[in-house]
Motif scaffolding. Structure first.
Motif, mmCIF file in Angstrom:
data_model
loop_
_atom_site.group_PDB
_atom_site.id
_atom_site.type_symbol
_atom_site.label_atom_id
_atom_site.label_comp_id
_atom_site.label_asym_id
_atom_site.label_seq_id
_atom_site.Cartn_x
_atom_site.Cartn_y
_atom_site.Cartn_z
ATOM 1 N N VAL A 1 14.159 0.038 -10.945
ATOM 2 C CA VAL A 1 13.584 1.480 -10.743
ATOM 3 C C VAL A 1 12.428 0.782 -11.553
ATOM 4 O O VAL A 1 11.373 0.998 -10.422
ATOM 5 N N GLU A 2 11.505 -0.643 -12.009
ATOM 6 C CA GLU A 2 10.485 -0.662 -12.298
ATOM 7 C C GLU A 2 9.795 -1.309 -11.033
ATOM 8 O O GLU A 2 8.405 -1.604 -10.979
ATOM 9 N N ARG A 3 10.316 -2.128 -10.356
ATOM 10 C CA ARG A 3 10.302 -2.528 -9.408
ATOM 11 C C ARG A 3 10.111 -1.726 -7.758
ATOM 12 O O ARG A 3 9.655 -2.380 -6.163
ATOM 13 N N GLY A 4 10.223 -0.218 -7.720
ATOM 14 C CA GLY A 4 10.572 0.592 -6.976
ATOM 15 C C GLY A 4 11.605 0.330 -5.930
ATOM 16 O O GLY A 4 11.441 0.812 -4.725
ATOM 17 N N GLU A 5 12.876 -0.065 -6.334
ATOM 18 C CA GLU A 5 14.237 0.078 -5.694
ATOM 19 C C GLU A 5 15.546 0.554 -6.222
ATOM 20 O O GLU A 5 15.462 0.724 -5.207
ATOM 21 N N LYS A 6 15.199 1.582 -6.950
ATOM 22 C CA LYS A 6 15.918 2.528 -7.666
ATOM 23 C C LYS A 6 15.412 3.656 -7.518
ATOM 24 O O LYS A 6 14.646 3.314 -9.043
ATOM 25 N N GLY A 7 15.593 4.717 -8.017
ATOM 26 C CA GLY A 7 15.206 6.076 -8.633
ATOM 27 C C GLY A 7 15.143 7.427 -7.846
ATOM 28 O O GLY A 7 15.491 7.189 -6.534
ATOM 29 N N THR A 8 14.562 8.330 -8.084
ATOM 30 C CA THR A 8 14.283 8.768 -7.497
ATOM 31 C C THR A 8 12.440 9.558 -7.253
ATOM 32 O O THR A 8 11.509 9.092 -8.207
ATOM 33 N N LEU A 9 12.455 9.997 -6.405
ATOM 34 C CA LEU A 9 11.084 10.201 -5.702
ATOM 35 C C LEU A 9 10.907 11.758 -5.044
ATOM 36 O O LEU A 9 11.368 12.546 -4.543
ATOM 37 N N VAL A 10 10.068 12.733 -6.343
ATOM 38 C CA VAL A 10 9.897 13.825 -5.608
ATOM 39 C C VAL A 10 8.390 13.737 -5.737
ATOM 40 O O VAL A 10 7.527 13.497 -5.926
ATOM 41 N N ILE A 11 8.114 14.945 -4.280
ATOM 42 C CA ILE A 11 6.900 15.166 -3.295
ATOM 43 C C ILE A 11 6.618 16.196 -3.407
ATOM 44 O O ILE A 11 7.464 17.385 -2.767
ATOM 45 N N PRO B 1 9.199 14.046 8.454
ATOM 46 C CA PRO B 1 10.680 13.626 7.822
ATOM 47 C C PRO B 1 10.365 12.035 8.756
ATOM 48 O O PRO B 1 11.550 11.625 8.387
ATOM 49 N N GLU B 2 9.794 12.019 9.762
ATOM 50 C CA GLU B 2 9.927 10.321 10.111
ATOM 51 C C GLU B 2 9.059 9.112 8.468
ATOM 52 O O GLU B 2 9.397 8.043 9.117
ATOM 53 N N VAL B 3 8.213 9.434 7.822
ATOM 54 C CA VAL B 3 8.175 9.288 6.773
ATOM 55 C C VAL B 3 8.788 9.043 5.942
ATOM 56 O O VAL B 3 9.360 7.388 5.615
ATOM 57 N N ILE B 4 10.087 9.726 5.430
ATOM 58 C CA ILE B 4 11.125 9.629 4.751
ATOM 59 C C ILE B 4 12.073 8.984 6.014
ATOM 60 O O ILE B 4 12.741 8.163 4.506
ATOM 61 N N GLU B 5 12.122 9.148 6.355
ATOM 62 C CA GLU B 5 13.681 7.830 7.097
ATOM 63 C C GLU B 5 13.088 6.781 7.202
ATOM 64 O O GLU B 5 13.541 6.000 7.397
ATOM 65 N N ALA B 6 11.422 5.972 8.084
ATOM 66 C CA ALA B 6 11.375 4.948 7.661
ATOM 67 C C ALA B 6 11.735 4.445 6.270
ATOM 68 O O ALA B 6 11.821 3.308 5.697
ATOM 69 N N PHE B 7 11.591 5.491 5.530
ATOM 70 C CA PHE B 7 11.417 4.999 3.390
ATOM 71 C C PHE B 7 12.880 4.240 3.135
ATOM 72 O O PHE B 7 12.921 3.754 2.808
ATOM 73 N N SER C 1 6.041 2.728 -8.978
ATOM 74 C CA SER C 1 5.983 1.634 -8.045
ATOM 75 C C SER C 1 6.873 2.138 -6.436
ATOM 76 O O SER C 1 5.999 1.738 -5.969
ATOM 77 N N ILE C 2 7.131 3.135 -7.187
ATOM 78 C CA ILE C 2 8.189 3.508 -6.360
ATOM 79 C C ILE C 2 7.012 4.968 -5.168
ATOM 80 O O ILE C 2 6.754 4.406 -3.740
ATOM 81 N N ALA C 3 6.343 5.646 -5.940
ATOM 82 C CA ALA C 3 5.142 6.528 -5.030
ATOM 83 C C ALA C 3 4.614 5.485 -4.133
ATOM 84 O O ALA C 3 4.136 5.659 -2.542
ATOM 85 N N ARG C 4 4.225 4.153 -5.033
ATOM 86 C CA ARG C 4 3.023 3.114 -3.694
ATOM 87 C C ARG C 4 3.536 2.650 -2.501
ATOM 88 O O ARG C 4 3.215 2.592 -1.692
ATOM 89 N N ALA C 5 5.050 2.515 -2.796
ATOM 90 C CA ALA C 5 5.844 1.872 -1.498
ATOM 91 C C ALA C 5 5.956 3.167 -0.408
ATOM 92 O O ALA C 5 5.969 2.756 0.685
ATOM 93 N N PHE C 6 6.275 4.435 -1.241
ATOM 94 C CA PHE C 6 6.071 5.541 0.400
ATOM 95 C C PHE C 6 4.849 5.703 0.593
ATOM 96 O O PHE C 6 5.102 5.888 2.332
#
Length: 300
Positions: free
Chosen positions: A85-95, A107-113, A279-284
């Protein structure tokens, strides 16, 4: 009882030899004996008996051994989960996402993510830009696909893509015979726009462009989502503004025309809380930038 107690107990149970168990745990032999005593004192039971020749588990020790292994495994799993989770590899992202961004980009961003972060669940909430700003301040969402610039200067917002608006009009309209239309041609027309609260600054920029051309449309009708704008144009209610070719839905009775000369543009950006992205939001966000480049190429 702590992890070190448990590891030493399991090592002694496996090796049935204090010296070998101590070497395995990188501890002295007196030290591993002390760890075992602490564990037994905590549990209030004797786990092992020791003679000059052998080490044996008591019935309590035999029963506790699989539980000790399970506890260590659970601790390992919990540690790995926290690290992922700290590395942004697992968890939940709410946007949050505006209606336009849902058509053009999300939709295309989520598919790629999902291709690069398959263990992250992405939850999308339909929100206007203003609603996203408030939700980011309250930490209800971790990122927002909105129409920059945002009014709250404490939030960070990065531009993703800028696309020109086009017009949708009745197929039998007097301007439909032209390949392109100038904004000044709408002087005596009714304009169909998205509601101002969807993107206040974007809406105001379109009105300012009308004024720059020396007029204000005879009437402005607000409609959302884009299907409603297209449907109202099909009804002959006015000429609608549609962003991106992705939104140019095929419908009988309407045509789409590009705007020549001065024309408005829609901007899509990604906004983060004032404290900065997780970290998750940054990766997104990085994924959104990559996909936005593809969207621009498709629009050309």
């Amino acid at each position: 009882m702590d992890r070190r107690n448990l590891e030493c107990f399991v090592a002694i149970a496996d090796e049935r030899h204090f010296h070998r168990a101590a070497a395995r745990c990188n501890i002295s032999q007196p030290g591993i004996s002390q760890q075992l005593r602490k564990l037994e004192e905590h549990l209030g039971v004797v786990l092992m008996t020791r003679s000059s020749r052998q080490v044996s588990l008591t019935p309590a020790g035999e029963a506790f051994l699989p539980e000790a292994r399970r506890i260590i495994q659970v601790m390992d799993d919990a540690s790995r989960t926290a690290q992922r989770v700290e590395r942004g590899e697992k968890g939940t992202l709410v946007i949050g996402a505006t209606a336009s961004s849902l058509f053009i980009l999300v939709p295309e961003v989520i598919e790629a993510f999902r291709q690069i972060r398959p263990d992250i669940e992405v939850v999308v909430r339909h929100m206007t830009t203003q609603e996203q700003e408030a939700a980011l301040e309250r930490s209800e969402i971790q990122a927002g696909i909105c129409h920059p610039p945002v009014s709250n200067e404490q939030l960070s917002c990065e531009l993703l893509v800028t696309l020109p608006f086009s017009l949708v009009m009745p197929a039998d309209h007097r301007l439909a015979s032209r390949r392109t239309t100038r904004l000044s041609d709408l002087r005596d027309e009714t304009a169909i726009l998205f509601p101002r609260q969807v993107g206040p600054l974007l809406y105001d920029s379109i009105i300012a462009l009308f004024q720059q051309e020396g007029f204000v449309p005879r009437q402005i009708i607000e409609a959302s989502p884009v299907q409603s704008i297209i449907a109202m144009a099909a009804c002959g209610s006015g000429i609608g503004f549609v962003a991106s070719r992705v939104q140019q839905m095929q419908r009988r009775g309407v045509v789409y025309r590009e705007i020549s000369g001065h024309r408005p543009y829609i901007t899509l950006g990604i906004a983060f809380p004032s404290a900065g992205p997780s970290s998750i939001a940054r990766a997104f966000g990085e994924c959104a930038k990559d996909v936005s480049a593809d969207v621009l190429n498709n629009e050309k």
